[in-house]
Design an enzyme around this catalytic site. Structure first.
Site, mmCIF file in Angstrom:
data_model
loop_
_atom_site.group_PDB
_atom_site.id
_atom_site.type_symbol
_atom_site.label_atom_id
_atom_site.label_comp_id
_atom_site.label_asym_id
_atom_site.label_seq_id
_atom_site.Cartn_x
_atom_site.Cartn_y
_atom_site.Cartn_z
ATOM 1 N N ASP A 44 -29.400 -41.381 41.194
ATOM 2 C CA ASP A 44 -29.031 -40.717 42.454
ATOM 3 C C ASP A 44 -28.767 -39.245 42.185
ATOM 4 O OD1 ASP A 44 -27.497 -43.303 41.742
ATOM 5 O OD2 ASP A 44 -27.889 -43.499 43.879
ATOM 6 N N ASP A 183 -29.924 -48.494 50.785
ATOM 7 C CA ASP A 183 -29.072 -47.917 49.748
ATOM 8 C C ASP A 183 -27.748 -47.510 50.387
ATOM 9 O OD1 ASP A 183 -29.497 -44.987 47.547
ATOM 10 O OD2 ASP A 183 -27.761 -46.248 47.994
HETATM 11 C C1 DX5 Z 1 -25.137 -42.428 48.118
HETATM 12 C C2 DX5 Z 1 -25.455 -43.070 46.809
HETATM 13 C C3 DX5 Z 1 -25.030 -44.507 46.873
HETATM 14 C C4 DX5 Z 1 -25.395 -45.306 45.682
HETATM 15 C C5 DX5 Z 1 -25.078 -46.759 45.952
HETATM 16 O O1 DX5 Z 1 -25.506 -41.117 48.109
HETATM 17 O O2 DX5 Z 1 -26.852 -42.961 46.537
HETATM 18 O O3 DX5 Z 1 -25.615 -45.099 48.007
HETATM 19 O O4 DX5 Z 1 -26.689 -45.165 45.383
HETATM 20 O O5 DX5 Z 1 -23.715 -46.844 45.895
HETATM 21 P P1 DX5 Z 1 -22.910 -48.115 46.487
HETATM 22 O O6 DX5 Z 1 -23.744 -49.339 46.194
HETATM 23 O O7 DX5 Z 1 -21.624 -48.068 45.730
HETATM 24 O O8 DX5 Z 1 -22.780 -47.841 47.950
#
Ligand code: DX5
Length: 225
Positions: A44, A183
């Protein structure tokens, strides 16, 4: 680094650990329990402009590719993705996702494809599914954010399920092998909701790396889906 080939949509949801929630003091060990159960891994990338957070860049992406020995999906939450496509390709990303709201998104997607990589287009919660329509002949993955991008550990936005369904319809009409990825806030419960609405790629960060046994979490999720 040569990117590992990405699988095509197969009807079974792909499970994609988000490294944002991994333990960076012991990255390889943190990824070890999920390596065999995950389909690929997502990095990310945040630039502090497109989202109010800064995460990591090509160097960590290369380390994740090496440590996980999985295909790497670079999710560029950056204002000007076109400037970084080459660097993430060099780092070993086999799929690069840019945001439809970013500058030069269309040109960035074309640059990714020109490098022979898979291209993804992501939508923030406020951006309608229709924004994807002009790109359905080009992309290999559509990402519906189910949180506001920028941080892990946020709550899933159930109002995004209608958008997931709408994007699934766009993909079916395109007759092309396009992953529908979600996501943000994905856990054992919301994964079932997202898959039920048409998602077939689930990015999981805090629910996975925060689980007592991440390996068992993924195994159970696979069985459930
Ligand atoms: C947001 C991030 C999150 C991450 C996932 O910018 O990209 O979405 O990937 O995190 P969780 O699964 O903890 O929401």
């Amino acid at each position: 680094m040569k990117p590992r080939p990405f699988p095509l949509p197969s009807g079974r949801p792909s499970l994609v650990p988000s490294v944002l929630s991994a333990d960076f003091t012991r990255l390889k060990a943190s990824l070890a329990p999920v390596r065999r159960l995950a389909d690929w891994v997502q990095v990310d990338v945040m630039d502090g402009r497109f989202v109010p957070n800064i995460s990591f860049g090509p160097a960590i992406t290369a380390a994740v590719a090496k440590a996980s020995r999985l295909p790497v999906d670079a999710h560029l939450m950056v204002e000007e993705p076109g400037k970084f496509i080459g660097a993430f390709a060099e780092a070993g990303a086999g799929l690069i996702t840019v945001h439809a709201e970013a500058r030069g998104a269309a040109a960035s997607l074309k640059a990714v494809k020109k490098l022979g990589l898979k291209a993804g287009l992501a939508l923030r919660p406020g951006t309608p599914a229709a924004k994807l329509a002009p790109f359905m002949g080009l992309i290999d993955l559509a990402l519906v954010m189910t949180v506001e991008p920028g941080f892990g550990g946020q709550g899933f936005m159930p109002e995004m399920l209608a958008k997931v369904f709408a994007v699934r319809e766009l993909i079916v009409r395109s007759r092309r092998p396009v992953w529908l990825q979600v996501d943000g806030g994905i856990n054992a419960e919301t994964a079932v909701l997202a898959a039920g609405a048409g998602a077939d790629s689930l990015v999981i960060g805090s629910a996975l790396f925060g689980a007592p046994s991440p390996g068992r979490f993924l195994k159970r999720l696979k069985e459930k889906l």
